[in-house]
Design an enzyme around this catalytic site. Structure first.
Site, PDB file in Angstrom:
ATOM      1  N   LYS A 190       4.212   7.158  11.679  1.00  0.00           N
ATOM      2  CA  LYS A 190       5.060   6.724  10.562  1.00  0.00           C
ATOM      3  C   LYS A 190       6.495   7.152  10.845  1.00  0.00           C
ATOM      4  O   LYS A 190       6.784   8.346  10.963  1.00  0.00           O
ATOM      5  CB  LYS A 190       4.569   7.347   9.256  1.00  0.00           C
ATOM      6  CG  LYS A 190       5.479   7.082   8.045  1.00  0.00           C
ATOM      7  CD  LYS A 190       4.996   7.855   6.818  1.00  0.00           C
ATOM      8  CE  LYS A 190       5.984   7.745   5.671  1.00  0.00           C
ATOM      9  NZ  LYS A 190       5.572   8.567   4.500  1.00  0.00           N
ATOM     10  N   ASP A 195      13.533   8.037   3.093  1.00  0.00           N
ATOM     11  CA  ASP A 195      12.672   7.507   2.039  1.00  0.00           C
ATOM     12  C   ASP A 195      13.260   7.823   0.678  1.00  0.00           C
ATOM     13  O   ASP A 195      13.123   8.938   0.166  1.00  0.00           O
ATOM     14  CB  ASP A 195      11.262   8.090   2.154  1.00  0.00           C
ATOM     15  CG  ASP A 195      10.323   7.528   1.099  1.00  0.00           C
ATOM     16  OD1 ASP A 195      10.646   6.462   0.525  1.00  0.00           O
ATOM     17  OD2 ASP A 195       9.272   8.136   0.860  1.00  0.00           O
ATOM     18  N   LYS A 202      12.637   8.261  -6.078  1.00  0.00           N
ATOM     19  CA  LYS A 202      12.378   9.693  -6.129  1.00  0.00           C
ATOM     20  C   LYS A 202      13.501  10.402  -6.876  1.00  0.00           C
ATOM     21  O   LYS A 202      14.668   9.990  -6.797  1.00  0.00           O
ATOM     22  CB  LYS A 202      12.325  10.280  -4.714  1.00  0.00           C
ATOM     23  CG  LYS A 202      11.186   9.828  -3.835  1.00  0.00           C
ATOM     24  CD  LYS A 202      11.321  10.447  -2.448  1.00  0.00           C
ATOM     25  CE  LYS A 202      10.243   9.992  -1.490  1.00  0.00           C
ATOM     26  NZ  LYS A 202       8.920  10.571  -1.811  1.00  0.00           N
ATOM     27  N   ASP A 213      10.714  12.128   6.848  1.00  0.00           N
ATOM     28  CA  ASP A 213       9.603  11.208   6.648  1.00  0.00           C
ATOM     29  C   ASP A 213       9.279  10.403   7.909  1.00  0.00           C
ATOM     30  O   ASP A 213       8.382   9.571   7.894  1.00  0.00           O
ATOM     31  CB  ASP A 213       9.893  10.266   5.477  1.00  0.00           C
ATOM     32  CG  ASP A 213       8.640   9.933   4.683  1.00  0.00           C
ATOM     33  OD1 ASP A 213       7.643  10.666   4.817  1.00  0.00           O
ATOM     34  OD2 ASP A 213       8.654   8.934   3.940  1.00  0.00           O
ATOM     35  N   ASP A 272       7.021   3.781  -3.416  1.00  0.00           N
ATOM     36  CA  ASP A 272       7.092   5.079  -2.750  1.00  0.00           C
ATOM     37  C   ASP A 272       5.800   5.392  -1.990  1.00  0.00           C
ATOM     38  O   ASP A 272       5.689   6.446  -1.369  1.00  0.00           O
ATOM     39  CB  ASP A 272       7.384   6.186  -3.768  1.00  0.00           C
ATOM     40  CG  ASP A 272       7.868   7.471  -3.121  1.00  0.00           C
ATOM     41  OD1 ASP A 272       8.368   7.400  -1.972  1.00  0.00           O
ATOM     42  OD2 ASP A 272       7.739   8.546  -3.740  1.00  0.00           O
ATOM     43  N   GLU A 274       4.951   3.845   0.698  1.00  0.00           N
ATOM     44  CA  GLU A 274       5.344   2.900   1.748  1.00  0.00           C
ATOM     45  C   GLU A 274       4.777   3.255   3.113  1.00  0.00           C
ATOM     46  O   GLU A 274       4.626   2.380   3.982  1.00  0.00           O
ATOM     47  CB  GLU A 274       6.873   2.820   1.826  1.00  0.00           C
ATOM     48  CG  GLU A 274       7.564   3.869   2.684  1.00  0.00           C
ATOM     49  CD  GLU A 274       7.390   5.297   2.177  1.00  0.00           C
ATOM     50  OE1 GLU A 274       7.418   6.218   3.018  1.00  0.00           O
ATOM     51  OE2 GLU A 274       7.231   5.500   0.954  1.00  0.00           O
ATOM     52  N   ARG A 276       1.819   4.090   4.155  1.00  0.00           N
ATOM     53  CA  ARG A 276       0.551   3.433   4.485  1.00  0.00           C
ATOM     54  C   ARG A 276       0.754   1.944   4.780  1.00  0.00           C
ATOM     55  O   ARG A 276       0.003   1.347   5.535  1.00  0.00           O
ATOM     56  CB  ARG A 276      -0.446   3.646   3.351  1.00  0.00           C
ATOM     57  CG  ARG A 276      -0.081   3.006   2.035  1.00  0.00           C
ATOM     58  CD  ARG A 276      -0.777   3.638   0.843  1.00  0.00           C
ATOM     59  NE  ARG A 276      -0.270   4.975   0.556  1.00  0.00           N
ATOM     60  CZ  ARG A 276      -0.724   5.737  -0.441  1.00  0.00           C
ATOM     61  NH1 ARG A 276      -1.711   5.285  -1.216  1.00  0.00           N
ATOM     62  NH2 ARG A 276      -0.210   6.918  -0.662  1.00  0.00           N
TER      63      ARG A 276
END
Length: 423
Positions: A190, A195, A202, A213, A272, A274, A276
């Site tokens: 990933k 993010d 967030k 991230d 959020d 995202e 996956r």
């Protein structure tokens, strides 16, 4: 400080004038006074104390310095500025390889999101790994709209809100010289370089560290760097799923539906969640490559951190043998790894009336069992590789603030486990 401070281990108590200290000093020598239990944490904590005293050069000397204890010292001694220098007691070649790979990993994760765009992350990794073995590495990238043309809808969907385009990097390390050699392992990372949470925005306190991230991408890349440096003789493919998750008039929205290459449709109920979505593309690509084993790594869920804290990474898999291999590898390199529940029924834990599945539950943190539910979502795309699929939820790869064991920033925890699995 221009000279190296000698650091030795002792079972003796500190001299009386040092009281209950675990570290004492005499001239150019620091002594770490060990108790009976958990030597690794004692040594790493002592290294942090030396760092707090301004010591930046250490020469590990004397008896008792196992490779594992030297590595724990190094973990505590390094800072976010990557300014530590260490002379190893023994096993110097092995430890120096680990040190160089870990520092590159930390450098990537600690970079500002402005400096590390999705393309910059893909380019840096491709350049670094190609430089290790130019005649054994090939790479290609799908950038921006080319992702949509190729059917990589998850990476494109998450990254389309940014002015800086999303990227899928495929890197092929093939030391065999045979273009038809099987891919023994596929690594999927990933690579969300920042993010914001998208429209599921967030709060600032949760967003400030979100340059980390892309820690999954850095961890799998660092592990492959270490394995190649140590003479890896297997064909391995690396897939990095790189994007910025931002808010704009072009960003993906709640209620959107993405339909993946394998026909699976996914309703977006949380922008959020995202990670996956981009990993699903990477897993599909790994299956297209025919990999015998597929391993993905991601800073995926806060639920995993709630479950195992930041001392362990969380492990998920449907293949008991593969999970056993991962746990054994983690034990061999003395990294924290804990298996959490995952079963086929977790695939149905995020239902949708409009699509085959939703990407989460419309509840704070994804509801109960959020980490297992996220792994269940990924398992839809993981296929059934011959030697199993493994999902690492990297709870321990980043420290939000300095503490008694770690400086603030990337830790590299997980890299040694993955490198050992490649061997």
């Amino acid at each position: 400080m221009s000279n190296f401070m000698k650091v030795v281990l002792t079972q003796d108590s500190a001299p009386a004038h040092w009281g209950e200290a675990t570290v004492s000093f005499e001239g150019d020598t620091a002594r770490i006074h060990l108790g009976e239990d958990d030597l690794a944490r004692q040594v790493q904590g002592a290294a942090r104390k030396l760092t707090g005293q301004g010591v930046r050069r250490a020469e590990l000397s004397g008896e008792g310095w196992t490779p594992a204890l030297q590595w724990h010292f190094a973990n505590g001694f390094q800072t976010a500025k990557l300014d530590a220098e260490i002379r190893w007691a023994d096993e110097a070649e092995q430890l120096e390889r680990q040190w160089q790979s870990a520092n590159w990993l930390r450098e990537l994760v600690n970079m500002t999101p402005e400096d590390l765009s999705p393309e910059a992350l893909a380019d840096r990794v491709a350049e670094k790994l190609t430089g290790l073995a130019p005649d054994k590495v090939k790479s290609k990238q799908w950038v921006g709209e080319a992702l949509l043309t190729a059917g990589w809808v998850g990476i494109h969907g998450v990254g389309r809100g940014s002015e800086r385009p999303p990227v899928l990097l495929e890197l092929d390390y093939n030391p065999t010289g045979d273009a038809h050699a099987p891919v023994e392992v596929a690594l999927v990372g990933k690579g969300i370089t920042f993010d914001s949470g998208g429209y599921s925005l967030k709060p600032s306190a949760s967003m400030v560290a979100m340059k980390c991230d892309m820690g999954g991408a850095a961890t799998v890349a660092g592990a492959l760097h270490l394995a190649i440096s140590a003479g890896l003789d297997k064909r391995v493919k690396l897939f990095l799923c790189c994007a910025e998750n931002l808010v704009s008039g072009h960003a993906y929205k709640l209620g959107d539906i993405l339909t993946y290459k394998d026909g699976t449709s996914v309703e977006i109920v949380n922008t959020d969640a995202e990670g996956r979505l981009v990993l699903a593309d990477g897993l599909l690509a790994a299956n297209e490559a025919g990999a015998k084993r597929i391993i993905d790594a991601a800073t995926l869920t806060g639920a995993a951190m709630v479950a195992v804290g930041d001392d362990y990474n969380a492990l998920f898999g449907l293949h008991d043998g593969a999970c056993g291999d991962a746990l054994a590898a983690a034990e061999e390199v003395d990294e924290g790894l804990w298996r959490l529940p995952l079963a086929k029924f977790h695939q149905s834990k995020c239902p949708s009336a409009f699509a085959d599945t939703a990407n989460s539950k419309a509840q704070k943190g994804g509801g109960f069992g959020g980490a297992s539910n996220a792994a269940g979502f990924l398992s839809r795309f993981a296929g059934e590789p011959e030697q199993g699929w493994l999902h690492f939820d990297l709870s321990a790869c980043y420290s939000d603030s300095a503490n008694g064991l770690w400086a603030e920033g990337a830790t590299s925890v997980g890299m040694l486990t993955l490198a050992r699995l490649l061997k």
